[in-house]
Design an enzyme around this catalytic site. Structure first.
Site, PDB file in Angstrom:
ATOM      1  N   ASP A  50       0.842  -1.203   0.000  1.00 37.09           N
ATOM      2  CA  ASP A  50       0.000   0.000   0.000  1.00 37.09           C
ATOM      3  C   ASP A  50       0.875   1.251   0.000  1.00 37.09           C
ATOM      4  O   ASP A  50       1.816   1.368   0.785  1.00 37.09           O
ATOM      5  CB  ASP A  50      -0.894   0.000   1.245  1.00 37.09           C
ATOM      6  CG  ASP A  50      -1.795   1.214   1.312  1.00 37.09           C
ATOM      7  OD1 ASP A  50      -2.971   1.093   0.914  1.00 37.09           O
ATOM      8  OD2 ASP A  50      -1.342   2.291   1.749  1.00 37.09           O
ATOM      9  N   TYR A  55       2.441  10.228   0.022  1.00 33.80           N
ATOM     10  CA  TYR A  55       3.575   9.719   0.796  1.00 33.80           C
ATOM     11  C   TYR A  55       4.920  10.082   0.164  1.00 33.80           C
ATOM     12  O   TYR A  55       5.954   9.956   0.819  1.00 33.80           O
ATOM     13  CB  TYR A  55       3.505   8.201   0.939  1.00 33.80           C
ATOM     14  CG  TYR A  55       2.256   7.657   1.581  1.00 33.80           C
ATOM     15  CD1 TYR A  55       1.360   8.482   2.277  1.00 33.80           C
ATOM     16  CD2 TYR A  55       1.949   6.300   1.494  1.00 33.80           C
ATOM     17  CE1 TYR A  55       0.212   7.971   2.850  1.00 33.80           C
ATOM     18  CE2 TYR A  55       0.795   5.783   2.075  1.00 33.80           C
ATOM     19  CZ  TYR A  55      -0.072   6.627   2.740  1.00 33.80           C
ATOM     20  OH  TYR A  55      -1.220   6.106   3.300  1.00 33.80           O
ATOM     21  N   LYS A  84      -3.301   5.829  -4.014  1.00 34.32           N
ATOM     22  CA  LYS A  84      -4.419   6.716  -3.705  1.00 34.32           C
ATOM     23  C   LYS A  84      -4.318   8.041  -4.452  1.00 34.32           C
ATOM     24  O   LYS A  84      -3.212   8.532  -4.712  1.00 34.32           O
ATOM     25  CB  LYS A  84      -4.470   6.999  -2.195  1.00 34.32           C
ATOM     26  CG  LYS A  84      -4.418   5.735  -1.348  1.00 34.32           C
ATOM     27  CD  LYS A  84      -4.325   6.051   0.129  1.00 34.32           C
ATOM     28  CE  LYS A  84      -4.034   4.802   0.935  1.00 34.32           C
ATOM     29  NZ  LYS A  84      -2.607   4.394   0.860  1.00 34.32           N
ATOM     30  N   HIS A 117      -8.028   9.335  -1.439  1.00 39.66           N
ATOM     31  CA  HIS A 117      -7.312   9.383  -0.168  1.00 39.66           C
ATOM     32  C   HIS A 117      -8.142  10.016   0.938  1.00 39.66           C
ATOM     33  O   HIS A 117      -8.214   9.481   2.050  1.00 39.66           O
ATOM     34  CB  HIS A 117      -5.997  10.129  -0.355  1.00 39.66           C
ATOM     35  CG  HIS A 117      -4.957   9.755   0.651  1.00 39.66           C
ATOM     36  ND1 HIS A 117      -3.609   9.883   0.423  1.00 39.66           N
ATOM     37  CD2 HIS A 117      -5.055   9.234   1.904  1.00 39.66           C
ATOM     38  CE1 HIS A 117      -2.931   9.471   1.479  1.00 39.66           C
ATOM     39  NE2 HIS A 117      -3.790   9.075   2.384  1.00 39.66           N
TER      40      HIS A 117
END
Length: 304
Positions: A50, A55, A84, A117
């Site tokens: 994931d 990120y 996401k 997200h």
């Protein structure tokens, strides 16, 4: 006889696609650390990875996937990769453009699961319609959401054609989302837990500590086994090979009904991050977070 690894266990989503029940999260990890962690996880038997554009490590995840597949002789189809839509990319056309960039970062031809997200005010319906387009075109195998409360999830279901397969939520012993889980059960949406260990606040609970002693397991293993028995897909994050392996070693014991109930009783509906923390929902608060992608010193190296 050795117990079967939980890494081999899968659940069937509402569109018929199967998904591993335990995977590796990658929040707050650099590209280098993520590359190494993902490769190690794949070699240890993990098949669910994931990440998210926010990120800042999709390129590192892609490198880790390539390295892990090379080391094991596995194929891309053996993995289940989730990413996401970044909050700052939400909207119909912008989501489609962002997805193309995500594929380039991951160096993949498709992703298994693409999530919204966060439900950005005024945009998440159009964003979902873009995800539906990607799903119809076969560029993603399944689509879902993350951080959608009952109100926003109901609104999405009322206004769109495809039911999400997953709602990825902050979920741990101190935040168990009971009302939302009931709605999700009724609509066939799978709960997936981010921050499943809840940091020190959950790991240091006396009940968790006592159960760790009782079962001769770590506090993290107690919580992850509880998630497993609650039929929740779980993605604990770690960049340490030993911890990644340890997190998967929860197939050789079962929590009693009494002990499951003891963990359920810890619920405080205590979230660490929520809508008011973001400028898209709380624009007048100077402390509210603006949209940003995490930046790492190694980003340029992984984007060459």
């Amino acid at each position: 006889m050795m117990p079967e690894s939980v890494l081999n266990q899968r659940i069937t989503l509402n569109n018929g696609v199967t998904m591993p029940r335990l995977g590796l999260g990658s929040w707050k990890a650099s590209n280098t650390a993520t590359d190494q962690a993902v490769s190690a996880a794949i070699q240890q038997g993990y098949r669910l990875i994931d990440t998210a554009k926010q990120y800042g490590n999709e390129a590192g995840v892609g490198a880790g996937i390539r390295n892990g597949l090379l080391a094991t002789g596995l194929n891309r189809k053996d993995l289940f990769v989730t990413t996401k839509v970044y909050n700052g990319d939400q909207g119909y056309d912008s989501t489609l453009r962002a997805f193309d960039q995500t594929l380039k970062q991951l160096q993949l031809h498709y992703v298994d699961l693409y999530l919204i997200h966060w439900p950005v005010d005024g945009k998440y319906i159009d964003t979902w319609r873009a995800l539906e387009e990607l799903y119809r075109n076969g560029q993603v195998r399944a689509i879902g959401v993350s951080n959608f409360d009952q109100e926003r999830l109901t609104n999405l279901l009322d206004k769109t054609a495809v039911t999400p397969v997953v709602n990825q939520m902050e979920f741990n012993p101190l935040n168990q989302e009971r009302g939302l889980r009931q709605l999700m059960r009724l609509t066939g949406i799978q709960l997936e837990a981010w921050s499943p260990l809840g940091g020190g606040a959950s790991l240091n609970q006396p009940v968790i500590q006592e159960l760790a002693h009782k079962y001769h397991k770590t506090p993290a293993q107690i919580i992850l086994r509880w998630d497993y028995q609650e039929n929740i897909v779980t993605i604990p994050k770690s960049v340490h090979s030993g911890r990644i392996l340890e997190n998967s070693q929860i197939g050789d014991f079962t929590l009693s009904e009494h002990d499951v109930a003891a963990i359920q009783a810890l619920d405080q509906e205590k979230r660490g991050l929520w809508y008011e923390d973001f400028a898209w929902h709380n624009p007048t608060d100077p402390k509210a977070m603006k949209d940003f992608v995490s930046s790492w010193d190694d980003t340029a190296k992984y984007q060459k």
